[in-house]
Write an enzyme that holds these catalytic residues in place. Structure first.
Site, short mmCIF file in Angstrom:
data_model
loop_
_atom_site.label_atom_id
_atom_site.label_comp_id
_atom_site.label_asym_id
_atom_site.label_seq_id
_atom_site.Cartn_x
_atom_site.Cartn_y
_atom_site.Cartn_z
N ASP A 190 -1.74 3.98 -4.70
CA ASP A 190 -1.50 4.23 -6.14
C ASP A 190 -0.01 4.32 -6.47
O ASP A 190 0.76 4.91 -5.73
CB ASP A 190 -2.16 5.54 -6.54
CG ASP A 190 -3.67 5.42 -6.52
OD1 ASP A 190 -4.18 4.48 -7.14
OD2 ASP A 190 -4.34 6.25 -5.86
N ASP B 223 3.85 -4.78 9.11
CA ASP B 223 4.25 -6.15 8.75
C ASP B 223 5.73 -6.43 9.02
O ASP B 223 6.15 -7.58 9.04
CB ASP B 223 3.96 -6.42 7.27
CG ASP B 223 2.49 -6.43 6.97
OD1 ASP B 223 1.69 -6.38 7.91
OD2 ASP B 223 2.13 -6.49 5.77
N MET C 78 -2.51 -9.62 10.99
CA MET C 78 -2.09 -9.14 9.66
C MET C 78 -0.71 -9.67 9.27
O MET C 78 0.11 -10.01 10.13
CB MET C 78 -2.11 -7.62 9.59
CG MET C 78 -3.49 -7.08 9.24
SD MET C 78 -3.43 -5.33 8.84
CE MET C 78 -5.09 -5.07 8.22
N GLY C 79 -0.46 -9.70 7.99
CA GLY C 79 0.81 -10.22 7.44
C GLY C 79 0.50 -11.15 6.29
O GLY C 79 0.28 -12.33 6.52
N GLY D 202 6.14 -1.76 -1.28
CA GLY D 202 5.65 -1.22 -2.56
C GLY D 202 6.18 0.18 -2.79
O GLY D 202 6.61 0.55 -3.89
N THR D 203 6.19 0.97 -1.71
CA THR D 203 6.66 2.37 -1.81
C THR D 203 8.15 2.41 -2.14
O THR D 203 8.60 3.27 -2.92
CB THR D 203 6.38 3.11 -0.49
OG1 THR D 203 4.98 3.01 -0.23
CG2 THR D 203 6.78 4.57 -0.56
O1 F6P Z 1 0.24 -2.54 5.23
C1 F6P Z 1 0.32 -3.93 5.27
C2 F6P Z 1 -1.00 -4.52 5.61
O2 F6P Z 1 -1.30 -4.08 6.87
C3 F6P Z 1 -1.08 -6.03 5.51
O3 F6P Z 1 -0.71 -6.71 6.65
C4 F6P Z 1 -2.52 -6.25 5.15
O4 F6P Z 1 -2.67 -7.41 4.44
C5 F6P Z 1 -2.83 -5.07 4.29
O5 F6P Z 1 -1.99 -4.04 4.73
C6 F6P Z 1 -4.27 -4.63 4.33
O6 F6P Z 1 -4.40 -3.52 3.51
P1 F6P Z 1 -5.68 -2.62 3.26
O7 F6P Z 1 -5.57 -1.45 4.15
O8 F6P Z 1 -5.55 -2.22 1.84
O9 F6P Z 1 -6.87 -3.43 3.58
#
Ligand code: F6P
Length: 372
Positions: free
Chosen positions: A75, A135, A177-178, A112-113
């Site tokens: 949020d 990431d 992830m990424g 974002g933070t």
């Molecule tokens: O924090 C970054 C990340 O790990 C990204 O690599 C990935 O796309 C995303 O978070 C996934 O987020 P969530 O926990 O909201 O599924």
């Protein structure tokens, strides 16, 4: 007079968050006699004034724990879902900052933070941040905590996939992830010896990838490991996405309906793109394919020693900067040290993999296909 600091963790969790909370909190209390409170679940908990005491034993035994003892959320103070609407809750958060007589607020988070923290800094709060994300895409820091742990997990996965791919003569496509930056897929791909590495920074040509796999087959290697970032796109998908972005920019500018935006790219979850990629490679090569999605496994569990060290180093430096009255900054890793970087230079920026990065150069030299 006592000085008070607040700490919150926001965005996706990341190994090393607890080590960083401990580093800030212990140094602030032991070194500088500050009082420390935590806010639950990121900016939302601060708006809702949900606090946790971080004194006494609260910071003991957390160095090695994964996740965050404070909880987290994505949020934003300025756009927070409240009931059925989305509201700007910045004033409420600012009131709670003053209600607790805070001298500083420490925000631990990713890109974002940093942006949200900059917004709060502009509202006159003493803000200081730390860079975390698996990431590794936060601007102006050498590295973020969480990355090293995730790199280890993704590399081990590639190592393990090798023997089963080899035994069954299969292509195994492993999604890492990424969304926007390929650090994790590239790093794990190089460290684990993936045969193909696909990252968002290099749109791929499916035929080049298939040819690389066929070439290996012709050389007697009837299996391949493809490490793919969740944000990797084919050349066609990248072009469609660019057109889509252009159309929506145009739409926003002219305030009129844009024509035929190729919405399927943004709406297509990465997991389905990875499954489609594996199927196409099977069709083009005649080799059976399988998909492994590492997902949140990469974010869970104990932080690596390198992440504990980094988070402790940045966390304790953060307490020192607060003591010196240095605010409006992110504590960045620079070489072996920790330096304050103005939030204005971090917010809204992203560190993607430069195309001339040494990892890319080395990958090419050992014969890895990068999809181009
Ligand atoms: O924090 C970054 C990340 O790990 C990204 O690599 C990935 O796309 C995303 O978070 C996934 O987020 P969530 O926990 O909201 O599924």
């Amino acid at each position: 007079m006592d000085r008070f600091i607040g700490i919150l963790t926001a965005g996706g969790d990341s190994p090393g968050l607890n080590a960083a909370i401990r580093g800030v909190g212990k140094a602030a209390q032991n070194g500088f006699n500050m009082r420390v409170i935590g806010f639950k679940d990121g900016f939302r908990g601060m708006v809702e004034n949900r606090t946790v005491r971080l004194e006494g034993h609260a910071l003991s035994g957390i160095l090695t724990l994964g996740g965050t003892i404070l909880g987290t959320s994505r949020d934003k103070p300025q756009k927070m879902p409240v009931g059925n609407s989305v509201m700007d809750m910045t004033d409420v958060l600012v009131d709670n900052y003053h209600r607790h007589h805070l001298d500083a607020l420490v925000c631990l988070g990713g890109g974002g933070t940093q942006k949200n923290a900059y917004h709060l800094m502009q509202r006159g709060l003493n803000i200081i941040t730390l860079p975390k994300t698996i990431d590794n895409d936060v601007a102006m820091t050498d590295v973020t905590f969480g990355f090293d742990t995730a790199l280890g997990i993704a590399t081990e996965a590639i190592d393990r996939l090798h023997s089963t791919a080899h035994s069954h003569h299969r292509i195994i496509v492993v999604e890492i992830m990424g969304h926007n930056a390929g650090w994790l897929a590239l790093g794990a791909g190089v460290a684990g010896g993936a045969d193909v590495i696909l990252i968002p920074e290099i749109p791929y040509d499916i035929n080049s990838v298939a040819n690389a796999i066929l070439e290996r087959s012709r050389g007697g290697k009837h299996f391949s490991i493809v490490a793919v970032s969740e944000g990797a796109l084919s050349i066609e998908e990248a072009q469609a996405l660019e057109a889509q972005k252009k159309a929506s920019r145009h739409k926003n500018k002219k305030k009129k309906k844009a024509t035929e935006a190729p919405a399927e790219i943004e709406n297509c979850p990465p997991q389905s793109r990875t499954v489609v990629l594996a199927q196409k490679l099977e069709d083009l090569t005649g080799l059976e394919s399988r998909v492994t999605i590492l997902g949140h496994l990469q974010r869970g569990g104990a932080p690596s020693p390198a992440d504990r060290l980094l988070a402790t180093r940045l966390g304790t430096a953060c307490a020192e900067f607060i003591n010196e009255g240095v605010f409006g900054v992110m504590v960045a890793a620079r070489g072996d040290g920790s330096v304050p970087v103005p939030l204005s230079e971090v917010a809204g920026k992203r560190k993607v993999v430069p195309l001339d990065h040494p990892w890319i150069h080395s990958a090419r030299l050992v014969g890895t296909c990068l999809g181009d």
